[in-house]
Scaffold this active site. Structure first.
Site, short mmCIF file in Angstrom:
data_model
loop_
_atom_site.label_atom_id
_atom_site.label_comp_id
_atom_site.label_asym_id
_atom_site.label_seq_id
_atom_site.Cartn_x
_atom_site.Cartn_y
_atom_site.Cartn_z
N ARG A 165 40.56 37.32 55.97
CA ARG A 165 39.16 37.72 55.96
C ARG A 165 38.74 38.09 57.39
O ARG A 165 38.92 37.30 58.30
CB ARG A 165 38.28 36.58 55.46
CG ARG A 165 38.64 36.05 54.08
CD ARG A 165 37.75 34.86 53.76
NE ARG A 165 38.00 34.30 52.45
CZ ARG A 165 38.87 33.33 52.19
NH1 ARG A 165 39.60 32.85 53.18
NH2 ARG A 165 39.03 32.86 50.98
N HIS A 215 26.34 21.82 49.74
CA HIS A 215 27.22 22.06 50.88
C HIS A 215 27.96 20.80 51.30
O HIS A 215 29.12 20.86 51.72
CB HIS A 215 26.40 22.63 52.04
CG HIS A 215 25.99 24.04 51.82
ND1 HIS A 215 24.99 24.65 52.54
CD2 HIS A 215 26.43 24.97 50.95
CE1 HIS A 215 24.84 25.90 52.11
NE2 HIS A 215 25.70 26.11 51.16
N GLU A 243 38.50 42.71 41.66
CA GLU A 243 37.46 41.71 41.44
C GLU A 243 36.31 42.24 40.59
O GLU A 243 35.39 41.50 40.25
CB GLU A 243 36.95 41.18 42.79
CG GLU A 243 36.61 42.26 43.78
CD GLU A 243 36.48 41.74 45.21
OE1 GLU A 243 36.22 40.54 45.39
OE2 GLU A 243 36.64 42.55 46.14
N CYS A 257 44.43 35.65 44.90
CA CYS A 257 43.99 34.97 46.12
C CYS A 257 42.69 34.19 45.93
O CYS A 257 42.10 33.72 46.90
CB CYS A 257 43.85 35.95 47.28
SG CYS A 257 42.57 37.19 47.04
N ARG A 300 41.96 42.18 54.80
CA ARG A 300 40.89 42.71 53.95
C ARG A 300 39.81 43.30 54.84
O ARG A 300 39.32 42.64 55.75
CB ARG A 300 40.29 41.61 53.07
CG ARG A 300 39.23 42.12 52.10
CD ARG A 300 38.65 41.02 51.25
NE ARG A 300 37.82 40.10 52.03
CZ ARG A 300 37.28 39.00 51.55
NH1 ARG A 300 37.50 38.65 50.29
NH2 ARG A 300 36.53 38.22 52.31
N ARG A 358 28.69 32.10 40.05
CA ARG A 358 29.63 31.00 40.26
C ARG A 358 29.05 29.87 41.11
O ARG A 358 29.63 28.80 41.19
CB ARG A 358 30.92 31.51 40.90
CG ARG A 358 30.77 32.21 42.24
CD ARG A 358 32.10 32.89 42.60
NE ARG A 358 32.03 33.75 43.77
CZ ARG A 358 32.39 33.37 44.98
NH1 ARG A 358 32.84 32.16 45.18
NH2 ARG A 358 32.33 34.22 45.99
N ASN A 400 37.63 34.61 41.82
CA ASN A 400 36.26 34.08 41.85
C ASN A 400 35.26 35.13 41.37
O ASN A 400 34.47 34.90 40.46
CB ASN A 400 35.89 33.62 43.26
CG ASN A 400 36.82 32.56 43.80
OD1 ASN A 400 37.70 32.07 43.10
ND2 ASN A 400 36.64 32.21 45.05
N ASP A 401 35.27 36.29 42.04
CA ASP A 401 34.32 37.33 41.66
C ASP A 401 34.67 37.96 40.32
O ASP A 401 33.77 38.32 39.55
CB ASP A 401 34.27 38.42 42.75
CG ASP A 401 33.25 38.11 43.83
OD1 ASP A 401 32.30 37.35 43.55
OD2 ASP A 401 33.38 38.62 44.95
#
Length: 553
Positions: free
Chosen positions: A296, A191, A431, A502, A332, A465, A454-455
């Site tokens: 989001r 993190h 995705e 995105c 979304r 990931r 990403n997904d």
């Protein structure tokens, strides 16, 4: 005498400054006990401390949402740990049954859980030990009445040297004066590394015994591109690092010239650039972007102690529409599950949560939750160009079922005589490979789509990931991924339907070039990536990028 050390570069940049060795004060407590009869009072003190800690985490979460919503999930995860039932039960037992003082109980229980996780072989799980220690230290600090951070204010530039940094250390540090970060532990997905990249602070982690090898106030030069650290560098080294630093800053400054301009390629081709946001508090000048490609909505659900009502959601969505000043917004619908949970909502405990009941699947199971959000979004569409996108769609049946819910929400608003955009545009996140492979059929069902790279990469490559152990298998530019992307672009374009990207591929200048070569004309990213992507695209013609993509294919 000059000494050279080596670590893992996790955040790019060059720095030259004095060292500051950070050794946090010990907050762990030896067991202390109170006389019988004070159990209720002591447990109440603990619960009040939890509420204060939760308030601090909400503040950190909201502040981070303005800069980078993905990074804000770190503090959402801390809220989950703060409210973990198993941990709370053990602390309650220690206070009420063993008469242990709240600080001792917190120290004992959280330390035991952290040590348990730290010993797990899976590096992703072991990384959570730092989060447990962070939550523990936050509670102990509040119980002791100490101030929030020792790293929040410096009078001169420093390179921070530590054994490890907790996420809260990194989130609240003095970004003006901390020019670099060196630690003995931590990886590219820790993190602290994620936050350092978000802040643009050079960071090199995994430097063995660095706190022992470098005293405070030692001059350091660090290269966040190669992972090299120079202790008491000589004149030649300082000259080289200064030249490299100047070159790096010059590159970053040159990129800023593209920030407020359209993304125009060398041959005049224009690429539309969007931003991803996670809160109505975003603060990006409207001349930097053409659209909001991903709004989001999870923040509304994560920052409170209960499900947000329709009015709360409507007001937040309306604020975003008004703030965007006419730029199209893609909202979304709720994407909870996987790595995102709600402390007040019971979600199934799953062995593979990323493959489980998340996003649209959860919304189908929670009908009223879904309809409440859809009504709020529809009402906000009366104030500007807002469109709705459904995440984690895996089949045509999913698309049709989501549209049925939307139509029901429309009917409910009509009965109330409340306004909304009757022609509101509907889209999907691509995705899951299953929906990408039938992009020709999916394009007939919706007005637009956005690729969540990403997904999609994660599911296509069967590689988590966030797990560094399988990082070599997680390749967003693999031949399989690029062929799948080209197919999706082609099928949506044939039908005159908009398609954007995105995910992280869109915000990386090199992969952004690849996407354009494959057929993408709309890219949405974190606001911090806009300048670099625009600058990179301006270097090439569409023909050159098409040839580049063909070569990669």
């Amino acid at each position: 005498m000059e000494e050279r050390l080596q670590g893992n570069p996790v955040s790019e940049g060059i720095a030259y400054a004095k060292s500051y060795i950070y050794i946090p004060g010990t907050l762990t407590k030896a067991p202390g006990f109170f006389p019988k009869g004070q159990e209720e009072e002591k447990y109440r003190e603990f619960r009040e401390t939890c509420e204060k800690a939760d308030g601090e985490l909400v503040t950190l979460y909201n502040g981070m949402c303005k800069e980078d919503p993905d990074k804000a999930k770190i503090f959402s995860a801390h809220r989950e740990l703060l409210q973990d039932e198993e941990i709370l039960d053990e602390i309650r037992e220690a206070i009420c049954a063993e008469s242990m003082n709240p600080d001792s109980a917190v120290s004992k229980v959280y330390t035991e859980f952290a040590e348990l996780l730290a010993g797990v072989e899976d590096p992703l799980i072991a990384e959570r030990a730092a989060d447990l220690r962070d939550v523990r230290d936050r509670l102990l600090r509040i119980l002791s009445g100490q101030e929030t951070s020792k790293l929040s204010s410096f009078s001169e530039d420093v390179i921070l040297v530590a054994h490890d940094l907790l996420p809260s250390d990194t989130a609240t540090m003095d970004r003006k004066h901390i020019k670099g970060i060196l630690t003995e532990v931590g990886g590219v997905n820790s993190h602290s590394a994620i936050l350092a990249r978000s802040y643009g602070i050079p960071a090199i982690l995994g430097v063995p015994n660095v706190t022992e090898k470098i005293p405070t106030d030692t001059m350091l030069a660090m290269d966040g591109l190669t992972g090299e650290i120079f202790v008491t560098p000589g004149e030649e080294c300082i000259r080289d690092i200064r030249e490299k630093q100047t070159s790096f800053f010059r590159k970053k400054e040159a990129e800023k010239n593209f920030l407020n301009k359209p993304a125009i390629m060398k041959d005049g081709t224009e690429i539309k650039i969007g931003i991803n946001i996670g809160s109505q508090e975003f603060d990006v000048p409207t001349d930097r972007y053409d659209f909001i490609g991903l709004f989001r909505t999870e923040f509304l659900y994560m920052e409170g102690k209960e499900l947000p009502g329709e009015e709360t959601q409507f007001e937040a969505y309306r604020q975003v529409v008004q703030k965007a000043k006419g730029h199209p917004i893609t909202l979304r619908t709720l994407d909870i599950g996987g790595d995102k949970t709600l402390p007040y909502m019971e979600l199934p405990k799953e062995d593979n949560p990323f493959l489980g009941k998340r996003a649209i699947r959860l919304c189908f199971a929670e009908k009223e939750l879904f309809l409440t959000q859809l009504r709020a979004a529809l009402r906000a569409s009366a104030y500007g160009p807002l469109q709705i996108m459904f995440p984690m769609v895996g089949s045509l049946e999913d698309i049709r079922k989501a549209k049925e819910y939307l139509n029901l929400a429309k009917e409910q608003l009509k009965e109330r005589k409340q306004q909304f955009d009757e022609q509101i545009r509907i889209g999907i996140m691509i995705e899951i490979p299953a929906i990408a492979l039938i992009a020709d059929l999916a394009a007939e069902e919706v007005d637009f789509a956005s690729i969540g790279s990403n997904d999609l990469t994660q599911y296509l490559s069967a590689a988590d990931r966030m797990n560094p152990e399988v990082a070599a298998y997680y390749k967003s530019d693999s031949t399989a991924m690029l062929r799948l992307l080209r197919f999706v672009f082609q099928e949506f374009s044939k039908r005159g339907k908009e398609i954007s990207v995105c995910g992280e591929m869109a915000g990386n200048p090199e992969t952004a070039q690849l996407l354009v070569g494959l057929g993408a004309r709309k890219l949405s990213m974190s606001s911090g990536n806009i300048a670099g992507v625009k600058a990179k695209l301006a270097e090439c013609t569409l023909q050159e990028l098409t040839a580049l993509a063909e070569k990669k294919l």
